[in-house]
Design a protein around this motif. Structure first.
Motif, PDB file in Angstrom:
ATOM      1  N   UNK A   1      14.517 -15.410  -1.227  1.00 33.64           N
ATOM      2  CA  UNK A   1      14.966 -14.218  -0.482  1.00 33.64           C
ATOM      3  C   UNK A   1      16.255 -13.638  -1.061  1.00 33.64           C
ATOM      4  N   UNK A   2      17.092 -14.502  -1.620  1.00 34.34           N
ATOM      5  CA  UNK A   2      18.319 -14.045  -2.287  1.00 34.34           C
ATOM      6  C   UNK A   2      17.970 -13.192  -3.516  1.00 34.34           C
ATOM      7  N   UNK A   3      16.960 -13.634  -4.261  1.00 35.30           N
ATOM      8  CA  UNK A   3      16.516 -12.884  -5.443  1.00 35.30           C
ATOM      9  C   UNK A   3      15.889 -11.542  -5.042  1.00 35.30           C
ATOM     10  N   UNK A   4      15.162 -11.531  -3.945  1.00 34.38           N
ATOM     11  CA  UNK A   4      14.573 -10.279  -3.437  1.00 34.38           C
ATOM     12  C   UNK A   4      15.693  -9.304  -3.093  1.00 34.38           C
ATOM     13  N   UNK A   5      16.733  -9.826  -2.429  1.00 37.78           N
ATOM     14  CA  UNK A   5      17.908  -9.006  -2.072  1.00 37.78           C
ATOM     15  C   UNK A   5      18.547  -8.389  -3.316  1.00 37.78           C
ATOM     16  N   UNK A   6      18.717  -9.215  -4.359  1.00 36.94           N
ATOM     17  CA  UNK A   6      19.334  -8.735  -5.612  1.00 36.94           C
ATOM     18  C   UNK A   6      18.515  -7.615  -6.243  1.00 36.94           C
ATOM     19  N   UNK A   7      17.197  -7.771  -6.247  1.00 37.41           N
ATOM     20  CA  UNK A   7      16.324  -6.731  -6.821  1.00 37.41           C
ATOM     21  C   UNK A   7      16.449  -5.445  -6.012  1.00 37.41           C
ATOM     22  N   UNK A   8      16.480  -5.571  -4.691  1.00 34.61           N
ATOM     23  CA  UNK A   8      16.599  -4.388  -3.834  1.00 34.61           C
ATOM     24  C   UNK A   8      17.922  -3.654  -4.045  1.00 34.61           C
ATOM     25  N   UNK A   9      18.986  -4.411  -4.331  1.00 35.20           N
ATOM     26  CA  UNK A   9      20.291  -3.778  -4.592  1.00 35.20           C
ATOM     27  C   UNK A   9      20.238  -2.875  -5.819  1.00 35.20           C
ATOM     28  N   UNK A  10      19.433  -3.287  -6.808  1.00 37.60           N
ATOM     29  CA  UNK A  10      19.342  -2.547  -8.070  1.00 37.60           C
ATOM     30  C   UNK A  10      18.192  -1.548  -8.111  1.00 37.60           C
ATOM     31  N   UNK A  11      17.528  -1.359  -6.974  1.00 38.22           N
ATOM     32  CA  UNK A  11      16.384  -0.450  -6.944  1.00 38.22           C
ATOM     33  C   UNK A  11      16.671   0.697  -5.976  1.00 38.22           C
ATOM     34  N   UNK A  12      16.858   1.888  -6.512  1.00 35.22           N
ATOM     35  CA  UNK A  12      17.170   3.055  -5.672  1.00 35.22           C
ATOM     36  C   UNK A  12      15.927   3.660  -5.028  1.00 35.22           C
ATOM     37  N   UNK A  13      14.748   3.366  -5.577  1.00 32.54           N
ATOM     38  CA  UNK A  13      13.516   4.016  -5.106  1.00 32.54           C
ATOM     39  C   UNK A  13      13.030   3.467  -3.765  1.00 32.54           C
ATOM     40  N   UNK A  14      12.981   2.152  -3.645  1.00 28.68           N
ATOM     41  CA  UNK A  14      12.466   1.546  -2.407  1.00 28.68           C
ATOM     42  C   UNK A  14      12.968   0.116  -2.280  1.00 28.68           C
ATOM     43  N   UNK A  15      12.943  -0.396  -1.047  1.00 30.37           N
ATOM     44  CA  UNK A  15      13.208  -1.809  -0.785  1.00 30.37           C
ATOM     45  C   UNK A  15      11.864  -2.492  -0.578  1.00 30.37           C
ATOM     46  N   UNK A  16      11.769  -3.729  -0.997  1.00 28.11           N
ATOM     47  CA  UNK A  16      10.549  -4.472  -0.692  1.00 28.11           C
ATOM     48  C   UNK A  16      10.930  -5.770  -0.007  1.00 28.11           C
TER      49      UNK A  16
ATOM     50  N   UNK B   1       5.642  -4.609  -9.211  1.00 28.84           N
ATOM     51  CA  UNK B   1       6.225  -5.345  -8.083  1.00 28.84           C
ATOM     52  C   UNK B   1       5.532  -6.701  -7.918  1.00 28.84           C
ATOM     53  N   UNK B   2       4.202  -6.737  -8.020  1.00 32.44           N
ATOM     54  CA  UNK B   2       3.470  -8.005  -7.901  1.00 32.44           C
ATOM     55  C   UNK B   2       3.872  -8.984  -9.008  1.00 32.44           C
ATOM     56  N   UNK B   3       4.077  -8.451 -10.213  1.00 31.75           N
ATOM     57  CA  UNK B   3       4.521  -9.285 -11.342  1.00 31.75           C
ATOM     58  C   UNK B   3       5.912  -9.845 -11.050  1.00 31.75           C
ATOM     59  N   UNK B   4       6.808  -8.993 -10.508  1.00 31.93           N
ATOM     60  CA  UNK B   4       8.173  -9.440 -10.145  1.00 31.93           C
ATOM     61  C   UNK B   4       8.136 -10.523  -9.085  1.00 31.93           C
TER      62      UNK B   4
ATOM     63  N   UNK C   1       0.839  -1.217   0.000  1.00 32.97           N
ATOM     64  CA  UNK C   1       0.000   0.000   0.000  1.00 32.97           C
ATOM     65  C   UNK C   1       0.868   1.259   0.000  1.00 32.97           C
ATOM     66  N   UNK C   2       1.952   1.235   0.784  1.00 33.29           N
ATOM     67  CA  UNK C   2       2.868   2.392   0.854  1.00 33.29           C
ATOM     68  C   UNK C   2       3.531   2.607  -0.506  1.00 33.29           C
ATOM     69  N   UNK C   3       3.929   1.511  -1.156  1.00 36.33           N
ATOM     70  CA  UNK C   3       4.550   1.612  -2.489  1.00 36.33           C
ATOM     71  C   UNK C   3       3.540   2.173  -3.495  1.00 36.33           C
ATOM     72  N   UNK C   4       2.287   1.665  -3.428  1.00 37.37           N
ATOM     73  CA  UNK C   4       1.229   2.193  -4.309  1.00 37.37           C
ATOM     74  C   UNK C   4       0.999   3.683  -4.077  1.00 37.37           C
ATOM     75  N   UNK C   5       0.951   4.076  -2.799  1.00 39.22           N
ATOM     76  CA  UNK C   5       0.682   5.488  -2.452  1.00 39.22           C
ATOM     77  C   UNK C   5       1.818   6.406  -2.876  1.00 39.22           C
ATOM     78  N   UNK C   6       3.050   5.956  -2.701  1.00 38.95           N
ATOM     79  CA  UNK C   6       4.208   6.825  -2.987  1.00 38.95           C
ATOM     80  C   UNK C   6       4.686   6.781  -4.436  1.00 38.95           C
ATOM     81  N   UNK C   7       4.503   5.638  -5.099  1.00 39.96           N
ATOM     82  CA  UNK C   7       5.065   5.489  -6.452  1.00 39.96           C
ATOM     83  C   UNK C   7       4.010   5.177  -7.518  1.00 39.96           C
TER      84      UNK C   7
END
Length: 198
Positions: free
Chosen positions: A139-154, A93-96, A79-85
């Motif tokens: 969880x390793x894949x989630x970490x990798x995506x977060x490393x490449x995402x400057x906007x937010x962590x999920x 994000x759901x597709x990812x 919800x926070x991601x939807x509200x802010x971005x």
């Protein structure tokens, strides 16, 4: 229609057209079945068809004395991601998440989108130890995506429940899902307590 009076070429042409029409109809039927069973946004099983398949797997587990592991998954702070971005970013994000889940499990396992930000992953014929290995990959894949995402962590909250016929008498699919859901909420609660302090 008198086939005898037709020349060979005309007959072949008619038969080809009939075959093409049947092929098209078969293809359309496959497409309709696909769309009836798949969540259109994420490409994983929708709730109805997913729960039907889970029901079949549960029956097989009971009949063949095989373990069945169910994991309830929730995308944290969507919800926070939807509200802010924006909702488009939330949908991406759901597709990812669906993609990560599908890529990290075996061919015999399957993912169901229950609705909103909730998924269920079903692991037939396995143990909780094997499922924990799959979660390590996820969880390793989630970490990798977060490393490449400057906007937010999920992050994902998940609960795992292992059904075993020997220890679980009279348990239904609803009970199994609830138990996995309860485990997921325990993790989510801990995360929320942590984030409220930060």
């Amino acid at each position: 229609m008198n086939y005898e009076s037709m020349n060979k070429e005309t007959l072949v042409k008619i038969l080809r057209e009939k075959d093409n029409l049947l092929e098209k109809l078969t293809s359309e039927r496959k497409k309709l079945n696909y769309y009836a069973n798949i969540d259109p946004m994420t490409g994983v099983l929708n709730r109805r068809s997913g729960l039907e398949l889970l029901s079949k797997e549960f029956g097989l587990s009971e009949h063949n004395d095989r373990n069945l592991v169910v994991s309830f998954v929730d995308v944290d702070r969507l919800k926070i991601i939807n509200d802010n971005f924006g909702h488009e970013e939330g949908d991406k994000l759901l597709i990812s998440v669906a993609q990560i889940l599908k890529e990290s499990i075996r061919k015999t396992d399957f993912v169901i989108r229950m609705g909103g930000d909730e998924f269920i992953v079903v692991f037939p014929k396995t143990t909780i130890e094997e499922v924990n290995k799959a979660w390590h990959r996820i969880l390793k894949k989630v970490e990798e995506i977060n490393k490449n995402n400057d906007s937010y962590d999920f992050s994902l909250s998940y609960g795992v429940y292992e059904y075993n016929k020997e220890t679980e008498k009279g348990v239904s699919i609803t009970d199994i899902i609830k138990k996995a859901d309860t485990e997921m909420y325990k993790e989510k609660k801990l995360k929320n307590e942590y984030f409220s302090k930060v």
